[in-house]
Motif scaffolding. Sequence first.
Motif, PDB file in Angstrom:
ATOM      1  N   HIS A 292       0.863  -1.181   0.000  1.00 46.91           N
ATOM      2  CA  HIS A 292       0.000   0.000   0.000  1.00 46.91           C
ATOM      3  C   HIS A 292       0.898   1.229   0.000  1.00 46.91           C
ATOM      4  CE1 HIS A 292      -3.399   2.628   0.851  1.00 46.91           C
ATOM      5  NE2 HIS A 292      -2.657   3.206   1.801  1.00 46.91           N
ATOM      6  N   VAL A 293       0.759   2.046  -1.027  1.00 46.55           N
ATOM      7  CA  VAL A 293       1.575   3.255  -1.158  1.00 46.55           C
ATOM      8  C   VAL A 293       0.922   4.380  -0.359  1.00 46.55           C
ATOM      9  CG1 VAL A 293       2.562   4.931  -2.751  1.00 46.55           C
ATOM     10  CG2 VAL A 293       2.348   2.533  -3.443  1.00 46.55           C
ATOM     11  N   LEU A 294       1.700   4.976   0.547  1.00 47.55           N
ATOM     12  CA  LEU A 294       1.192   6.033   1.415  1.00 47.55           C
ATOM     13  C   LEU A 294       1.404   7.406   0.786  1.00 47.55           C
ATOM     14  CD1 LEU A 294       2.719   4.729   4.772  1.00 47.55           C
ATOM     15  CD2 LEU A 294       0.361   4.417   3.971  1.00 47.55           C
ATOM     16  N   ASP A 295       0.586   8.337   1.185  1.00 44.99           N
ATOM     17  CA  ASP A 295       0.787   9.718   0.764  1.00 44.99           C
ATOM     18  C   ASP A 295       2.133  10.211   1.293  1.00 44.99           C
ATOM     19  OD1 ASP A 295      -1.700   9.683  -0.399  1.00 44.99           O
ATOM     20  OD2 ASP A 295      -2.714  10.590   1.345  1.00 44.99           O
ATOM     21  N   GLY A 296       2.851  10.925   0.478  1.00 47.13           N
ATOM     22  CA  GLY A 296       4.138  11.460   0.907  1.00 47.13           C
ATOM     23  C   GLY A 296       5.307  10.570   0.577  1.00 47.13           C
ATOM     24  N   GLY A 297       5.059   9.396  -0.027  1.00 46.81           N
ATOM     25  CA  GLY A 297       6.157   8.557  -0.491  1.00 46.81           C
ATOM     26  C   GLY A 297       6.458   7.335   0.335  1.00 46.81           C
ATOM     27  N   GLY A 298       5.760   7.100   1.446  1.00 49.17           N
ATOM     28  CA  GLY A 298       5.986   5.894   2.236  1.00 49.17           C
ATOM     29  C   GLY A 298       5.197   4.716   1.704  1.00 49.17           C
ATOM     30  N   SER A 299       5.308   3.570   2.378  1.00 50.11           N
ATOM     31  CA  SER A 299       4.585   2.373   1.964  1.00 50.11           C
ATOM     32  C   SER A 299       4.504   1.389   3.120  1.00 50.11           C
ATOM     33  CB  SER A 299       5.270   1.697   0.773  1.00 50.11           C
ATOM     34  OG  SER A 299       6.554   1.215   1.127  1.00 50.11           O
ATOM     35  N   VAL A 300       3.489   0.540   3.061  1.00 50.17           N
ATOM     36  CA  VAL A 300       3.361  -0.593   3.973  1.00 50.17           C
ATOM     37  C   VAL A 300       3.340  -1.853   3.110  1.00 50.17           C
ATOM     38  CG1 VAL A 300       1.948  -1.740   5.717  1.00 50.17           C
ATOM     39  CG2 VAL A 300       2.088   0.759   5.666  1.00 50.17           C
ATOM     40  N   THR A 301       4.185  -2.826   3.457  1.00 50.86           N
ATOM     41  CA  THR A 301       4.316  -4.041   2.657  1.00 50.86           C
ATOM     42  C   THR A 301       4.185  -5.258   3.557  1.00 50.86           C
ATOM     43  OG1 THR A 301       5.847  -2.902   1.171  1.00 50.86           O
ATOM     44  CG2 THR A 301       5.763  -5.296   1.024  1.00 50.86           C
ATOM     45  N   ALA A 331       7.729   1.585   5.524  1.00 51.96           N
ATOM     46  CA  ALA A 331       8.634   2.671   5.151  1.00 51.96           C
ATOM     47  C   ALA A 331       7.873   3.975   5.347  1.00 51.96           C
ATOM     48  CB  ALA A 331       9.090   2.517   3.706  1.00 51.96           C
ATOM     49  N   LEU A 332       8.271   4.741   6.336  1.00 52.53           N
ATOM     50  CA  LEU A 332       7.549   5.967   6.665  1.00 52.53           C
ATOM     51  C   LEU A 332       7.819   7.049   5.620  1.00 52.53           C
ATOM     52  CD1 LEU A 332       7.799   4.407   9.446  1.00 52.53           C
ATOM     53  CD2 LEU A 332       7.631   6.660  10.518  1.00 52.53           C
ATOM     54  N   PRO A 333       6.834   7.896   5.348  1.00 49.56           N
ATOM     55  CA  PRO A 333       7.119   9.065   4.509  1.00 49.56           C
ATOM     56  C   PRO A 333       8.226   9.899   5.144  1.00 49.56           C
ATOM     57  CG  PRO A 333       4.752   8.793   4.840  1.00 49.56           C
ATOM     58  CD  PRO A 333       5.424   7.841   5.772  1.00 49.56           C
ATOM     59  N   ALA A 334       9.028  10.539   4.303  1.00 52.23           N
ATOM     60  CA  ALA A 334      10.124  11.356   4.819  1.00 52.23           C
ATOM     61  C   ALA A 334       9.588  12.391   5.801  1.00 52.23           C
ATOM     62  CB  ALA A 334      10.851  12.033   3.674  1.00 52.23           C
ATOM     63  N   HIS A 335      10.238  12.491   6.957  1.00 55.22           N
ATOM     64  CA  HIS A 335       9.835  13.441   8.007  1.00 55.22           C
ATOM     65  C   HIS A 335      11.039  14.323   8.308  1.00 55.22           C
ATOM     66  CE1 HIS A 335       7.705  15.073  11.435  1.00 55.22           C
ATOM     67  NE2 HIS A 335       8.761  14.818  12.203  1.00 55.22           N
ATOM     68  N   GLY A 336      10.990  15.558   7.832  1.00 51.65           N
ATOM     69  CA  GLY A 336      12.149  16.420   7.986  1.00 51.65           C
ATOM     70  C   GLY A 336      13.323  15.837   7.233  1.00 51.65           C
ATOM     71  N   ARG A 337      14.400  15.584   7.953  1.00 47.94           N
ATOM     72  CA  ARG A 337      15.596  15.012   7.337  1.00 47.94           C
ATOM     73  C   ARG A 337      15.677  13.495   7.507  1.00 47.94           C
ATOM     74  NH1 ARG A 337      19.704  18.505   5.867  1.00 47.94           N
ATOM     75  NH2 ARG A 337      19.310  20.712   6.283  1.00 47.94           N
ATOM     76  N   HIS A 338      14.633  12.872   8.069  1.00 49.98           N
ATOM     77  CA  HIS A 338      14.679  11.457   8.400  1.00 49.98           C
ATOM     78  C   HIS A 338      13.856  10.622   7.413  1.00 49.98           C
ATOM     79  CE1 HIS A 338      16.542  11.976  12.426  1.00 49.98           C
ATOM     80  NE2 HIS A 338      15.963  13.168  12.346  1.00 49.98           N
ATOM     81  N   SER A 339      14.394   9.483   7.031  1.00 51.33           N
ATOM     82  CA  SER A 339      13.672   8.471   6.247  1.00 51.33           C
ATOM     83  C   SER A 339      13.818   7.158   6.992  1.00 51.33           C
ATOM     84  CB  SER A 339      14.243   8.359   4.834  1.00 51.33           C
ATOM     85  OG  SER A 339      14.085   9.567   4.114  1.00 51.33           O
ATOM     86  N   ILE A 340      12.739   6.690   7.598  1.00 48.59           N
ATOM     87  CA  ILE A 340      12.784   5.531   8.491  1.00 48.59           C
ATOM     88  C   ILE A 340      12.062   4.361   7.853  1.00 48.59           C
ATOM     89  CG2 ILE A 340      12.085   4.641  10.751  1.00 48.59           C
ATOM     90  CD1 ILE A 340      12.263   7.498  11.816  1.00 48.59           C
ATOM     91  N   VAL A 341      12.672   3.176   7.961  1.00 56.75           N
ATOM     92  CA  VAL A 341      12.021   1.935   7.566  1.00 56.75           C
ATOM     93  C   VAL A 341      12.174   0.958   8.724  1.00 56.75           C
ATOM     94  CG1 VAL A 341      14.112   1.095   6.410  1.00 56.75           C
ATOM     95  CG2 VAL A 341      11.900   0.099   5.827  1.00 56.75           C
ATOM     96  N   TRP A 342      11.097   0.257   9.046  1.00 55.68           N
ATOM     97  CA  TRP A 342      11.158  -0.733  10.116  1.00 55.68           C
ATOM     98  C   TRP A 342      10.246  -1.899   9.751  1.00 55.68           C
ATOM     99  CZ3 TRP A 342       7.031  -2.399  13.127  1.00 55.68           C
ATOM    100  CH2 TRP A 342       5.837  -1.679  12.984  1.00 55.68           C
ATOM    101  N   GLY A 343      10.429  -3.010  10.440  1.00 58.11           N
ATOM    102  CA  GLY A 343       9.597  -4.170  10.137  1.00 58.11           C
ATOM    103  C   GLY A 343       9.977  -5.366  10.975  1.00 58.11           C
ATOM    104  N   GLY A 344       9.356  -6.478  10.654  1.00 56.00           N
ATOM    105  CA  GLY A 344       9.604  -7.719  11.390  1.00 56.00           C
ATOM    106  C   GLY A 344       9.399  -8.920  10.499  1.00 56.00           C
ATOM    107  N   GLU A 345       9.897 -10.046  10.975  1.00 52.40           N
ATOM    108  CA  GLU A 345       9.791 -11.294  10.212  1.00 52.40           C
ATOM    109  C   GLU A 345       9.624 -12.461  11.177  1.00 52.40           C
ATOM    110  OE1 GLU A 345      12.292 -13.812   6.788  1.00 52.40           O
ATOM    111  OE2 GLU A 345      13.119 -11.979   7.667  1.00 52.40           O
ATOM    112  N   TYR A 346       8.784 -13.388  10.795  1.00 47.62           N
ATOM    113  CA  TYR A 346       8.601 -14.628  11.562  1.00 47.62           C
ATOM    114  C   TYR A 346       8.702 -15.790  10.587  1.00 47.62           C
ATOM    115  CZ  TYR A 346       6.434 -18.373  14.275  1.00 47.62           C
ATOM    116  OH  TYR A 346       6.179 -19.565  14.912  1.00 47.62           O
TER     117      TYR A 346
END
Length: 643
Positions: A292-301, A331-346
């Motif tokens: 799912h592509v988020l507004d501002g350039g992020g995504s949830v996969t 992958a969060l939309p860019a916030h200021g100078r930060h571009s954050i991606v996080w996740g998990g796996e099982y």
Amino acid sequence: MTHTPGLPLFMAALMLTLPAHAEEAARRAEFADLSIEELANIDVTSVSRRPERLQDAPASVYVITADDIRRSGARNLVEALNLAPNLQVARGSNANYFISARGMNGTSNSPANKLLVMIDGRSVYSPLFSGMFWDEPDVMLEDVERIEVISGPGGTLWGVNAVNGVINVTTRHARDTQGDLLVLRADVDGAQAAFRHGGAMDSGHWRAYGKVFGLGHSELASGRAIDDDWTQGQVGWRGDWERGAERFSVNANAWRGREGQPAPGVIAAPGAGTGLDDIRLHGANVTARWEHVLDGGGSVTAQAYYDYRYRKVPPTFTDAVGILDLQLQHALPAHGRHSIVWGGEYRTSRDRVDNSRFVAFLPARDTQTWASLFAQDEVALRDDLRATAGVRWERNPYTGTEFLPNVRLSWRATPMHAFWAAVSRTVRAPSRLDVDAYVPGAPPYLLAGGRGVRTETARVLELGYRGQAGQIVSYSVTAFRNLYDHLRTQDVTPAGQIVFGNLMAGQARGLEAWGNVQMTQAWRVSAGATLLHEEFALKPGSRDQGSLMTTGRDPACTAQLRSSHAIDAARELELAVRRNGALGLPNVPAYWAVDARFGWRFAPGMELSVIGTNLNGGHAEYGVASVRTEVPRTVGVKFTWER
């Protein structure tokens, strides 16, 4: 067995004199489909788990494009990996390959197990020994979009076992493979056939494919035949849908193969040659992916896959494993100078081994789980300076939770010149082979597993530079130093049994470099080389001289040079020269290999290729001289029809 390329080379010479079909070629892509500038702007995802330009990636990445694969004349995925100058690809027999980056390509007691390989997001390494059975993963090469080859650690984003490198194979979107494709190929040592059909459906596209190939037996340097003939077939289906911000894909494959098992077999134990027979293998997998592509350039996969593999190796063991893997990434939309991606796996696996009197895995049936969380933040310190920090916590069945951090810094000195540096810690977690293997298959045991094994660790420092000289030249240089600890050894207990331990440490340092020169609009030259120096030592408590003598005996130098020339709008010529340095124990001499391919689009939608490999003669690449394949000179003809 001696092969002669006389007839095919005569055919190639004849084709050079025939008229080109320029009108058809004008409607299709040029042979050299990407310029130097476009190559630098290829999107890669393996470095940060989000698309970024190759020129900006703070890692040692080589991209094998679809055009590279086509022009090389590679028959399968393993042969295509020869195009990456930052990999060592060595063949022991028809279906037995050893592949690694930055050394550590197998020892007397430890197989090559520090490279993570993925196909469309599905990890294909074996949990039995945390390495690769290279006769299992395959793809239809005509459907591959690109292969990203990272030399260096990737544990923060991809988990344990991404120690010395990551190979990420991405196949094409179904909308890009519409219509029909037929491939027929005959070589002096084998043949293959493949088909693909693609179509459209509601809000999406799909394709189905099938391929089958066969290789005859190879030979020793003495000319004696080796029982390693190999046949395998594979079918698959992929569908891709898009609706607004939603993207969904399903990818399914099934395969079955049979291959001869050269003596002395997988387990070289007394009597193991009795009952030696063909290896039988089959498997199936299905992967579903939602984005799912988020507004501002992020995504949830979200991604889920199930992978089943079966391997019967008479008379030593049979292994059947089913793997279920679930992944979530934000992958969060860019916030200021930060571009954050996080996740998990099982991940969970159910493994069943049928033991024999030669070897046993105890317990024979085992269910294992892995769970992990990761996060990475890319910070724009200035417009030309970026810092990336990430960490992964991963829990495995044998050593508990592992901590996998990395820090990277990238400086774009000019629009065409970038410098980067990285510090990482990564590990290879123990596998069933490290802990549960017993030889022979019943007491009294000579080898009694390794209940006290630890993770093998690597601390890695990298410095890199990537640049361009206008639209004519591009190049990349990386220097690295790996510090290894707790490497696997075979140690003797007070009771006289051999057990696996971790009493070896060492280091590897080296240099990787490659580049492209656009000589003319129709002629490109590519080159690459690696330098490697390795040092290892036993720690107090170990007398495993065998492991010490065979660890780090990788080539000190490798090099390759490729020329890609579009003769005219319908004909092209590819020439390649590869050089591999000598291996240590077991001793394998250095060798040169000369490959060539001539391609001719002689009618609308039809192409004929003549392909030659090792045209300067056969050579050995890996293994003990008494059992290793002499990789032969081969010549083949390939016909492709597409509409």
